[in-house]
Design a protein around this motif. Structure first.
Motif, PDB file in Angstrom:
ATOM      1  N   LYS A 238       0.803  -1.222   0.000  1.00  0.00           N
ATOM      2  CA  LYS A 238       0.000   0.000   0.000  1.00  0.00           C
ATOM      3  C   LYS A 238       0.837   1.274   0.000  1.00  0.00           C
ATOM      4  CE  LYS A 238      -3.822   0.276   0.189  1.00  0.00           C
ATOM      5  NZ  LYS A 238      -4.802   0.370  -0.926  1.00  0.00           N
ATOM      6  N   GLY A 239       1.968   1.272   0.673  1.00  0.00           N
ATOM      7  CA  GLY A 239       2.760   2.494   0.702  1.00  0.00           C
ATOM      8  C   GLY A 239       3.944   2.398   1.631  1.00  0.00           C
ATOM      9  N   ARG A 240       4.672   3.504   1.705  1.00  0.00           N
ATOM     10  CA  ARG A 240       5.844   3.573   2.557  1.00  0.00           C
ATOM     11  C   ARG A 240       5.480   4.097   3.937  1.00  0.00           C
ATOM     12  NH1 ARG A 240      10.171   6.327  -1.664  1.00  0.00           N
ATOM     13  NH2 ARG A 240      10.109   4.676  -3.235  1.00  0.00           N
ATOM     14  N   LEU A 241       6.342   3.802   4.889  1.00  0.00           N
ATOM     15  CA  LEU A 241       6.164   4.265   6.256  1.00  0.00           C
ATOM     16  C   LEU A 241       7.220   5.310   6.593  1.00  0.00           C
ATOM     17  CD1 LEU A 241       5.663   0.788   7.977  1.00  0.00           C
ATOM     18  CD2 LEU A 241       3.876   2.500   7.586  1.00  0.00           C
ATOM     19  N   ASP A 242       6.877   6.231   7.455  1.00  0.00           N
ATOM     20  CA  ASP A 242       7.832   7.216   7.954  1.00  0.00           C
ATOM     21  C   ASP A 242       8.649   6.584   9.072  1.00  0.00           C
ATOM     22  OD1 ASP A 242       7.733   9.489   6.460  1.00  0.00           O
ATOM     23  OD2 ASP A 242       6.186  10.473   7.637  1.00  0.00           O
ATOM     24  N   VAL A 243       9.712   5.922   8.710  1.00  0.00           N
ATOM     25  CA  VAL A 243      10.586   5.295   9.696  1.00  0.00           C
ATOM     26  C   VAL A 243      11.658   6.307  10.101  1.00  0.00           C
ATOM     27  CG1 VAL A 243      12.200   3.408  10.133  1.00  0.00           C
ATOM     28  CG2 VAL A 243      10.166   3.015   8.731  1.00  0.00           C
ATOM     29  N   PRO A 244      11.776   6.630  11.376  1.00  0.00           N
ATOM     30  CA  PRO A 244      12.773   7.621  11.797  1.00  0.00           C
ATOM     31  C   PRO A 244      14.190   7.086  11.642  1.00  0.00           C
ATOM     32  CG  PRO A 244      11.758   6.601  13.720  1.00  0.00           C
ATOM     33  CD  PRO A 244      10.990   6.116  12.520  1.00  0.00           C
TER      34      PRO A 244
END
Length: 332
Positions: A238-244
């Motif tokens: 579905k999409g990318r994640l905001d991984v810190p």
């Protein structure tokens, strides 16, 4: 001079790459889910897995990587302090514990599934124990399951238990992308449990987590993350994640209410950072517009893309600095 330029370039690069951390979203959140915290227990130096408690709000279970005993730790996200240490008995000596997940009926699953030489161990282990109703230091008897892969031994750091069916899955750790492996419908303590690949995963996975409603699968790596619709195991990206950006990003868990994704890292005083989870992770989903969510709705969104853009800017800065210094030194 070349050595001096190398050191100076490295300094510029470190400073530039620090920009995302300075600009990262605040852990204060929007009043939903848990906030970020720092694990303060000096015994926890290699936090390699993370799971939100089902029985104790705000508590997260974690464990060390290799070279630790059969222990898991309950950490209070409001303080970062360990409030209980559980020793699990009835198992052998753990080799390389990499993951933790909580399934139906409040059962904790611990994945002793690491294999840094990618095929050294002919089998790995999963341990299962009930989540304690009272948070205190205690010993709990666990069940031990022998696990093999249908296509040969491999390294893995991601173990997930579906919150509705209780079925156990493992994602192997491959630099160019791995696979989602499905275990038997019910694990057996009396024989070998074979896990078979059922889908490709587009990431060098260090951990994964199911959303509380079982409809999403979040997978993280060192430098990014992807989320999938579970779709009965036929996962759809579905999409990318905001991984810190973290020192060694090793763990991820949804908060108990599904509104946050909690990202952990190894190291002393390691941070656990909270980011908004994609829409649809909890039974009380957000509005269709997705306002307030920091997860990208598609692969062209912010998430990992922002980190890549900042990385590109950092490279340009370093190259510019090196070229300028070279010109100055030639003139002198």
């Amino acid at each position: 001079m070349r050595r001096f330029l190398a050191f100076l370039g490295a300094g510029f690069l470190v400073g530039a790459l620090a920009l995302p951390a300075a600009a990262a979203p605040s852990d204060e959140g929007d009043g939903k889910g848990d906030k970020g915290f720092t694990i303060t227990d000096s015994r926890i130096t290699e936090s390699s897995g993370l799971a939100a408690s089902h029985l104790h709000p705000g508590i997260y279970w974690t464990h060390n990587d290799s070279n630790d005993g059969p222990y898991i730790y309950a950490v209070d996200s409001s303080t970062g302090k360990t409030v209980a240490t559980v020793t699990f008995s009835g198992v052998g000596k753990p080799r390389d514990v990499e993951a933790i997940s909580i399934g139906p009926d409040n059962e904790i699953y611990v994945g002793d599934i690491g294999d840094n030489l990618d095929g050294t161990w002919p089998y790995v282990w999963i341990y299962k124990l009930p989540e304690p109703k009272v948070l205190k230091d205690q010993t709990i008897k666990a069940k031990q399951y022998v696990v093999k892969y249908s296509d040969g031994a491999r390294n893995a750091e991601s173990l997930i238990v579906h919150p509705k069916t209780g079925r156990v899955y493992i994602i192997d750790k491959k630099e160019d992308g791995g696979h989602l492996f499905e275990g038997p419908a019910k694990l057996s303590t009396s024989g070998t449990n074979y896990f078979k690949p059922i889908a490709s995963v587009d990431l060098w996975a260090t951990d994964a987590a199911f959303s509380p409603n079982g409809q999403q699968l979040a997978v993280r790596g060192y430098f990014g993350g992807i989320y999938y619709d579970w779709n009965g195991g036929k996962i759809k990206r579905k999409g990318r994640l905001d991984v810190p950006l973290q020192g060694q990003g090793e763990s991820v868990s949804y908060s108990a209410d599904g509104t946050k994704l909690m990202y952990g890292s190894e190291g002393t005083d390691s941070p656990v950072q909270a980011e908004d989870a994609p829409d649809g992770a909890s039974s009380a989903s957000k509005s269709p517009s997705g306002s307030g969510s920091s997860a990208s709705g598609d692969d062209s969104g912010s998430g990992s893309g922002k980190n890549l853009k900042v990385g590109a800017v950092a490279v340009v800065i370093v190259l510019g600095a090196v070229i300028g210094l070279r010109r100055l030194t030639r003139r002198s």
